[in-house]
Write an enzyme that holds these catalytic residues in place. Structure first.
Site, short mmCIF file in Angstrom:
data_model
loop_
_atom_site.label_atom_id
_atom_site.label_comp_id
_atom_site.label_asym_id
_atom_site.label_seq_id
_atom_site.Cartn_x
_atom_site.Cartn_y
_atom_site.Cartn_z
N SER A 117 22.18 -27.06 -3.30
CA SER A 117 22.94 -26.72 -4.35
C SER A 117 24.63 -26.44 -3.90
O SER A 117 25.54 -26.40 -4.84
CB SER A 117 22.56 -25.42 -4.99
OG SER A 117 22.85 -24.25 -4.35
N LYS A 154 25.84 -19.01 -3.99
CA LYS A 154 26.93 -19.68 -5.09
C LYS A 154 28.19 -19.19 -5.19
O LYS A 154 28.42 -18.35 -4.51
CB LYS A 154 26.19 -19.52 -6.51
CG LYS A 154 24.72 -19.94 -6.86
CD LYS A 154 24.58 -21.71 -6.79
CE LYS A 154 23.12 -21.97 -7.20
NZ LYS A 154 22.32 -21.97 -6.22
#
Length: 196
Positions: A117, A154
């Protein structure tokens, strides 16, 4: 009950001594460095640091600092990443990667990345991320966060709606906490090993 030994503090004290003196301290100097009243008190932390590979004993029984404390990687200069130019091998300095990368050793840890990700941020599966706990993340800092009970890596962000976590991969979508969000630390560096 014996008192708990703070090894990270001892390691930092030994690093500082080595930087200032260019050598390992004697047992008497270690007693003073660690704040102990006798040389005998030094043996417990020294034995633990020997066991963990931060210290070694030389043939004559003297304590020697290992590269885990002193660092040994040579800094030879710089190289252009654009057009080729001769990169001459000239010793500029030696560098201890811990000292170069780690600002607060007591609050820093490494994690191995799994998942893709964050690939558009240059963070690949198998990379190590160096994470520092305790800071307040700013907009677009890369963080390790627990969102609704799940840990993830993230970009951190805030907008009018609140806090969100963004991936660096267009196959994934923005995350907003429904129940809980806690920040485990801010990513300070990424380490990738090319050769196995």
């Amino acid at each position: 009950m014996p008192r708990k030994i703070d090894l990270s503090e001892k390691i930092n004290q030994l690093r500082s001594f080595h930087e200032a003196e260019g050598r390992a301290p004697s047992y008497a100097e270690m007693a003073e460095l660690f704040g102990y009243s006798s040389k005998n008190a030094v043996y417990a932390p020294v034995n633990k640091l020997l066991e963990l590979g931060y210290l070694e004993k030389s043939a004559n029984g003297r304590i020697v600092l290992t590269t885990k404390i002193t660092g040994s990687t040579k800094l030879l200069g710089s190289v252009q990443a654009g057009f080729p130019s001769p990169a001459e091998e000239e010793l500029v300095d030696t560098i201890n990667l811990d000292q170069y990368l780690v600002r607060r050793p007591e609050a820093t840890y490494l994690l191995t990345v799994s998942g893709d990700s964050m690939i558009e941020a240059g963070i690949q599966p198998g990379d190590l991320v160096l994470v520092e706990k305790g800071g307040v993340p700013k907009q677009n800092d890369i963080v390790v966060a627990q969102i609704d009970g799940e840990w993830t890596l993230k970009y951190f962000g805030k907008d009018a709606t609140g806090v969100y976590l963004d991936p660096a991969n267009s196959a994934y979508t923005r995350m907003r906490p429904e129940r809980s969000l806690s920040i485990g630390g801010i990513v300070k560096a990424v380490v990738r090993k090319y050769a196995k």
